[in-house]
Design an enzyme around this catalytic site. Structure first.
Site, mmCIF file in Angstrom:
data_model
loop_
_atom_site.group_PDB
_atom_site.id
_atom_site.type_symbol
_atom_site.label_atom_id
_atom_site.label_comp_id
_atom_site.label_asym_id
_atom_site.label_seq_id
_atom_site.Cartn_x
_atom_site.Cartn_y
_atom_site.Cartn_z
ATOM 1 N N ARG A 262 6.242 5.196 1.288
ATOM 2 C CA ARG A 262 5.158 6.119 1.642
ATOM 3 C C ARG A 262 5.228 6.403 3.140
ATOM 4 O O ARG A 262 5.580 5.515 3.922
ATOM 5 C CB ARG A 262 3.823 5.451 1.293
ATOM 6 C CG ARG A 262 2.601 6.330 1.473
ATOM 7 C CD ARG A 262 1.355 5.558 1.085
ATOM 8 N NE ARG A 262 0.191 6.426 0.944
ATOM 9 C CZ ARG A 262 -1.017 6.000 0.596
ATOM 10 N NH1 ARG A 262 -1.224 4.718 0.363
ATOM 11 N NH2 ARG A 262 -2.015 6.846 0.488
ATOM 12 N N LYS B 88 0.811 -1.227 0.000
ATOM 13 C CA LYS B 88 0.000 0.000 0.000
ATOM 14 C C LYS B 88 0.842 1.274 0.000
ATOM 15 O O LYS B 88 0.511 2.267 0.633
ATOM 16 C CB LYS B 88 -0.984 0.011 1.182
ATOM 17 C CG LYS B 88 -1.931 -1.154 1.194
ATOM 18 C CD LYS B 88 -2.666 -1.364 -0.120
ATOM 19 C CE LYS B 88 -3.659 -0.248 -0.418
ATOM 20 N NZ LYS B 88 -4.296 -0.428 -1.762
ATOM 21 N N HIS C 178 6.831 -7.454 -2.451
ATOM 22 C CA HIS C 178 6.763 -6.725 -1.180
ATOM 23 C C HIS C 178 7.830 -7.235 -0.205
ATOM 24 O O HIS C 178 7.806 -6.892 0.969
ATOM 25 C CB HIS C 178 5.389 -6.888 -0.524
ATOM 26 C CG HIS C 178 4.276 -6.156 -1.226
ATOM 27 N ND1 HIS C 178 4.417 -4.877 -1.712
ATOM 28 C CD2 HIS C 178 2.994 -6.537 -1.511
ATOM 29 C CE1 HIS C 178 3.263 -4.501 -2.266
ATOM 30 N NE2 HIS C 178 2.399 -5.469 -2.157
ATOM 31 N N TYR D 249 6.313 8.299 -2.367
ATOM 32 C CA TYR D 249 4.915 8.447 -2.780
ATOM 33 C C TYR D 249 4.506 9.923 -2.759
ATOM 34 O O TYR D 249 3.840 10.412 -3.683
ATOM 35 C CB TYR D 249 4.057 7.632 -1.810
ATOM 36 C CG TYR D 249 2.592 7.559 -2.146
ATOM 37 C CD1 TYR D 249 2.083 6.512 -2.907
ATOM 38 C CD2 TYR D 249 1.700 8.518 -1.666
ATOM 39 C CE1 TYR D 249 0.730 6.433 -3.194
ATOM 40 C CE2 TYR D 249 0.344 8.439 -1.952
ATOM 41 C CZ TYR D 249 -0.137 7.400 -2.715
ATOM 42 O OH TYR D 249 -1.474 7.328 -3.004
ATOM 43 N N LYS E 101 -8.261 6.722 -1.814
ATOM 44 C CA LYS E 101 -8.142 8.182 -1.937
ATOM 45 C C LYS E 101 -6.867 8.621 -2.634
ATOM 46 O O LYS E 101 -6.852 9.618 -3.336
ATOM 47 C CB LYS E 101 -8.202 8.835 -0.550
ATOM 48 C CG LYS E 101 -9.582 8.752 0.102
ATOM 49 C CD LYS E 101 -9.650 9.616 1.347
ATOM 50 C CE LYS E 101 -11.032 9.571 1.970
ATOM 51 N NZ LYS E 101 -11.068 10.313 3.247
ATOM 52 N N ASP F 117 -7.644 9.397 -10.234
ATOM 53 C CA ASP F 117 -9.061 9.243 -10.580
ATOM 54 C C ASP F 117 -9.253 8.394 -11.833
ATOM 55 O O ASP F 117 -10.216 7.630 -11.935
ATOM 56 C CB ASP F 117 -9.729 10.614 -10.771
ATOM 57 C CG ASP F 117 -9.875 11.352 -9.447
ATOM 58 O OD1 ASP F 117 -9.751 10.694 -8.385
ATOM 59 O OD2 ASP F 117 -10.098 12.572 -9.462
ATOM 60 N N SER G 231 -3.950 3.247 4.829
ATOM 61 C CA SER G 231 -4.247 2.571 3.566
ATOM 62 C C SER G 231 -4.234 1.051 3.741
ATOM 63 O O SER G 231 -5.098 0.341 3.223
ATOM 64 C CB SER G 231 -3.224 2.994 2.509
ATOM 65 O OG SER G 231 -3.570 2.469 1.259
ATOM 66 N N THR H 124 2.481 0.708 -5.137
ATOM 67 C CA THR H 124 2.945 -0.393 -5.998
ATOM 68 C C THR H 124 2.230 -0.395 -7.345
ATOM 69 O O THR H 124 2.865 -0.464 -8.402
ATOM 70 C CB THR H 124 2.649 -1.758 -5.311
ATOM 71 O OG1 THR H 124 2.707 -1.610 -3.906
ATOM 72 C CG2 THR H 124 3.602 -2.822 -5.803
#
Length: 291
Positions: A127, A45, A105, A191, A254, A228, A135, A48
């Site tokens: 991040r 999260k 990961h 990130y 988000k 988006d 997340s 990736t």
């Protein structure tokens, strides 16, 4: 076919794991990397899928037949062995595209040695811990292949204790950061930088990979990887993956920096900051929790 009950965490070589990432361990460790492979490495999260999709568009954006497959098929998950899908290693061995884009990961110390022997290029994305924890929490709620998350307060404590699938966030980001200092083929991205200026980080990525896309191509990639657009794109948003329960939460929620403020109480934030300071005091690694 239904998935079995949610997996349980256990200690594996000093890292919290579940059987979905350890059952194929010998084959993972013996995986034969190729010199042109590109590895996308992250703590879960941390962007990736975002980087996977950027690389997919840069290398294969023009090949339309390739385009009609979900990103998790085009960028196989190296260590994954889960019902419903062939093992990640097997998918990679059968990939006909070149370069192979590979997702992992794994913390740096568990990476198969052939990636180092073949001097593969590795793109690592990190991040900030607070947004990453939020997340991961929502991801674990909707992903039936993850351990039961429980409530947010207990989850946050588990995150601080490193009792997460793939272990401690602190160990993960610092382990890869330290390896980067001695290994020239690792690009370490943040990130927050990608959110702040996707074009700038795209240029860094292209420079690292030795790619020279035209201004038009870069704009096409930039447009395709806007949050988006990816959230609406069934080839990027994991909506075709039966393991994910979108009724609980979307896979792409988000994509913002600072959403942690909507989840942490003042007390939780203070406790987290104090713990963070202790764990990160011996590293030069710095994160932004707002931009």
């Amino acid at each position: 076919m239904e998935l079995p009950p949610r997996p349980k965490l256990f200690d594996f070589h000093g890292v919290s794991m579940t059987n979905y990432f350890t059952d194929n361990w010998d084959n993972v460790q013996n995986f034969q990397a190729r010199p042109d492979d590109i590895l996308i490495a992250t703590y879960p999260k941390a962007g990736t899928t975002w980087v996977s999709y950027i690389l997919d568009l840069l290398y294969f954006g023009q090949t339309t037949h390739e385009h009609q497959r979900p990103i998790f098929e085009k960028v196989p998950f190296l260590e994954l062995l889960i019902p419903l899908y062939p093992p990640g290693v097997e998918v990679l061995d059968n990939l006909t595209t070149s370069p192979r884009l590979i997702k992992t990961h794994l913390p740096v110390q568990l990476l198969p040695k052939s990636f180092w022997e073949k001097n593969c290029r590795i793109v690592y994305v990190a991040r900030n811990a607070k947004d990453n924890a939020v997340s991961y929490f929502h991801f674990d709620r909707m992903n039936q292949a993850e351990p039961e998350p429980g409530d947010w307060n207990n989850y946050l404590q588990r995150f601080m204790d490193g009792k997460m699938v793939f272990g401690s966030w602190y160990d993960h980001v610092t382990g890869w950061w330290e390896r980067k200092q001695t290994h020239s083929k690792i690009l370490y991205l943040f990130y927050e930088d990608m959110v702040e200026d996707t074009g700038r980080e795209l240029d860094r990525l292209c420079s690292f990979l030795g790619l020279s896309p035209s201004a038009e191509e870069k704009e096409r990639v930039k447009g395709g990887v806007q949050f988006d657009n990816m959230k609406k794109n069934s080839m990027a948003n994991y909506s075709t993956n039966p393991v994910m329960d979108f009724k609980i939460s979307p896979f792409m929620r988000k994509g913002k920096v600072g959403d942690w403020k909507n989840h942490f109480t003042v007390a939780q934030s203070e406790q987290f900051d104090e713990d963070y300071k202790k764990k990160m005091e011996n590293t030069q690694l710095r994160f932004r929790t707002t931009i």
